[in-house]
Design an enzyme around this catalytic site. Sequence first.
Site, PDB file in Angstrom:
ATOM      1  N   ASP A   7      56.705  67.212  81.643  1.00 61.90           N
ATOM      2  CA  ASP A   7      56.050  66.946  83.224  1.00 61.90           C
ATOM      3  C   ASP A   7      56.938  65.900  84.305  1.00 61.90           C
ATOM      4  OD1 ASP A   7      54.604  68.478  84.682  1.00 61.90           O
ATOM      5  OD2 ASP A   7      52.469  67.911  83.882  1.00 61.90           O
ATOM      6  N   ARG A  51      48.147  75.732  88.563  1.00 58.56           N
ATOM      7  CA  ARG A  51      49.428  76.362  88.989  1.00 58.56           C
ATOM      8  C   ARG A  51      50.349  76.786  88.486  1.00 58.56           C
ATOM      9  NH1 ARG A  51      53.166  71.641  92.146  1.00 58.56           N
ATOM     10  NH2 ARG A  51      52.793  70.281  90.129  1.00 58.56           N
ATOM     11  N   ASP A  56      46.761  65.178  78.683  1.00 54.87           N
ATOM     12  CA  ASP A  56      47.696  66.246  79.333  1.00 54.87           C
ATOM     13  C   ASP A  56      49.142  66.408  79.136  1.00 54.87           C
ATOM     14  OD1 ASP A  56      46.081  65.155  81.782  1.00 54.87           O
ATOM     15  OD2 ASP A  56      47.258  67.006  82.827  1.00 54.87           O
ATOM     16  N   ASP A  82      46.113  74.321  95.929  1.00 59.74           N
ATOM     17  CA  ASP A  82      46.726  75.407  96.449  1.00 59.74           C
ATOM     18  C   ASP A  82      47.207  76.257  95.872  1.00 59.74           C
ATOM     19  OD1 ASP A  82      49.500  74.595  96.396  1.00 59.74           O
ATOM     20  OD2 ASP A  82      49.654  74.634  98.583  1.00 59.74           O
ATOM     21  N   GLY A  83      48.317  75.850  94.656  1.00 62.13           N
ATOM     22  CA  GLY A  83      48.815  76.743  92.912  1.00 62.13           C
ATOM     23  C   GLY A  83      50.492  76.844  93.924  1.00 62.13           C
ATOM     24  N   ARG A 103      59.835  76.678  83.345  1.00 66.66           N
ATOM     25  CA  ARG A 103      59.833  76.034  81.887  1.00 66.66           C
ATOM     26  C   ARG A 103      60.429  76.802  80.707  1.00 66.66           C
ATOM     27  NH1 ARG A 103      56.166  71.205  82.994  1.00 66.66           N
ATOM     28  NH2 ARG A 103      54.189  72.431  82.008  1.00 66.66           N
TER      29      ARG A 103
HETATM   30  P1  AMP Z   1      49.467  67.494  86.871  1.00 67.51           P
HETATM   31  O1  AMP Z   1      49.692  66.069  87.448  1.00 67.51           O
HETATM   32  O2  AMP Z   1      51.086  67.986  87.151  1.00 67.51           O
HETATM   33  O3  AMP Z   1      49.962  66.757  84.866  1.00 67.51           O
HETATM   34  O4  AMP Z   1      48.602  68.247  87.122  1.00 67.51           O
HETATM   35  C1  AMP Z   1      47.524  67.602  86.512  1.00 67.51           C
HETATM   36  C2  AMP Z   1      45.839  68.892  86.921  1.00 67.51           C
HETATM   37  O5  AMP Z   1      46.586  69.252  88.437  1.00 67.51           O
HETATM   38  C3  AMP Z   1      46.493  70.134  86.577  1.00 67.51           C
HETATM   39  O6  AMP Z   1      45.505  71.016  85.494  1.00 67.51           O
HETATM   40  C4  AMP Z   1      48.079  70.841  87.649  1.00 67.51           C
HETATM   41  O7  AMP Z   1      47.411  72.265  86.906  1.00 67.51           O
HETATM   42  C5  AMP Z   1      46.564  70.186  88.138  1.00 67.51           C
HETATM   43  N1  AMP Z   1      47.564  70.818  89.921  1.00 67.51           N
HETATM   44  C6  AMP Z   1      48.527  69.830  89.692  1.00 67.51           C
HETATM   45  N2  AMP Z   1      49.432  70.653  91.463  1.00 67.51           N
HETATM   46  C7  AMP Z   1      48.294  71.915  91.638  1.00 67.51           C
HETATM   47  C8  AMP Z   1      49.050  72.948  92.531  1.00 67.51           C
HETATM   48  N3  AMP Z   1      48.991  72.298  93.543  1.00 67.51           N
HETATM   49  N4  AMP Z   1      47.561  73.663  92.733  1.00 67.51           N
HETATM   50  C9  AMP Z   1      46.464  73.767  92.066  1.00 67.51           C
HETATM   51  N5  AMP Z   1      46.540  73.017  90.297  1.00 67.51           N
HETATM   52  C10 AMP Z   1      47.802  72.202  90.675  1.00 67.51           C
HETATM   53 MG    MG Z   2      50.595  68.118  83.458  1.00 68.74          MG
END
Ligand code: AMP
Ligand code: MG
Length: 479
Positions: free
Chosen positions: A262, A93, A252, A125-126, A176
């Site tokens: 993050d 997203r 990640d 949902d992005g 960001r």
């Molecule tokens: P994070 O926990 O924020 O580090 O995200 C982990 C992974 O989930 C990453 O690949 C993000 O891009 C994906 N991600 C988190 N929330 C969403 C969302 N609402 N739509 C699409 N991808 C998401």
């Molecule tokens: Mg992340």
Amino acid sequence: MTVATSLFRFEDSYARAVPGLSVPWTADSAPAPELLVLNEELAVELGVDLAALREPSGVALLVGQVPEGVTTVAQAYAGHQFGMYSPRLGDGRALLLGEVIDTQGRRRDLHLKGSGRTRFARSADGKAVVGPMLREYLIGEAMHGLGIPTTRALAVVATGERVLRERALPGAVLTRVAASHLRVGTFQYAAASGDRDLLRALADYAIARHYPEAADGQNRYLDLYRRVVGAQASLVARWMLVGFVHGVMNTDNTTISGETIDYGPCAFIDAFDPAAVFSSIDDHGRYAYGNQPEVLQWNLARLAETLLPLFDDNSEVAVEVATEVLSGFADAYKRHWAEGMAAKLGLAAQDRELVEDILKLMRLQKVDFTQFFRALSAGTARTLFTEPEPFDAWSARREVLLPADRVAVAAAMDRVNPVYIPRNHRVEEALAKATDGEMGPFHRLVDVVSCPFGERPGLEDYTGPAPMGCAPYITYCGT
Ligand code: AMP
Ligand code: MG
């Protein structure tokens, strides 16, 4: 290639250096973008015209509506999430808007979060919503104010869209700014591709961008690794010294630059407690406060695994040299922690037992971690203990170790021990109000935590934990 727009001169060194690690992608359009907060100090650092950024064309850029010629990309990465390997995470997203060279000549990524589904979105949902994006803005500013390496937010724009979470919430896009978005997970993705040239190109890019001194070393890739290990050992020590719990230390979310990245279900501890966990999804306490150094070391071991083929053609030798570097992490961490704790306590020399003993007392008597150090310099720490006698005994031991000039000692302590951290109940209050359209408490809180060391009259309400009787603090994944 440089593309000059009316606001920024965008570069695309990442997309060109490692073409296999991103895909061109465009942002969703936002029905009614409204600028909620703009980081003016950071905008000035980036050399961008503030007034122009506030205009509709500027706000449009901040939700990803880019002028002709600018190519936004979604970055690919893999990662271990709570210990489980996912070969394909990536910007689900998010989009890299481009790189800009700031007024000090530093290359910085401008990156959008919440700009719509990409190829990496899987079933999600992005989108992003106002509360969590403002949380990322706020905590980033707090960390920056504390002097801790961090990505920072340039802006949060409400999109005018409703996004379905536990209920329908106002959508938002965060911009960001980061030294880069290279993560351990980026290397995991490159290594898993099996393309040795891609991996090498990524490592060369990381060296050029973050550790140019490693370029001339005997074994440049091992030198790169050593520097990442060093940067991360220092970073996690800084977190520990202010009581910061990241909450999702997946590979990640571990940068190559050594910046904190993050801000999802993160929080600062109140009472000192190594087992403190705030995230609703961290059932087993994997990312508890006290586990963070060990988890980071684990993440760095995953990084080493990706780099082994570059360390040496002989895999046994590669493992041996990597292990040697990684084994330095624990010592480096302990050194940073011990130095930091000595400074927090006003000691000229380190004293492990003295540190361990006060932490134990604080844990047993549930003393607020942040308040303690300021009270110690002010001479009022005793009042924080329900049973003060053990503290008195400890205090007498500390007393004999203090330098003679007590005024200077107290002043030095106050330069490293914050008065103001983003207290959990204050954060929740500010985000809830902002979600309902009232930005005042958010702006005030950003102002308070941005200058955490100097005590200011009228801000007493920002210096303590939630009143007794409040429910334990839980953060939900930063969506
Ligand atoms: P994070 O926990 O924020 O580090 O995200 C982990 C992974 O989930 C990453 O690949 C993000 O891009 C994906 N991600 C988190 N929330 C969403 C969302 N609402 N739509 C699409 N991808 C998401
Ligand atoms: Mg992340």
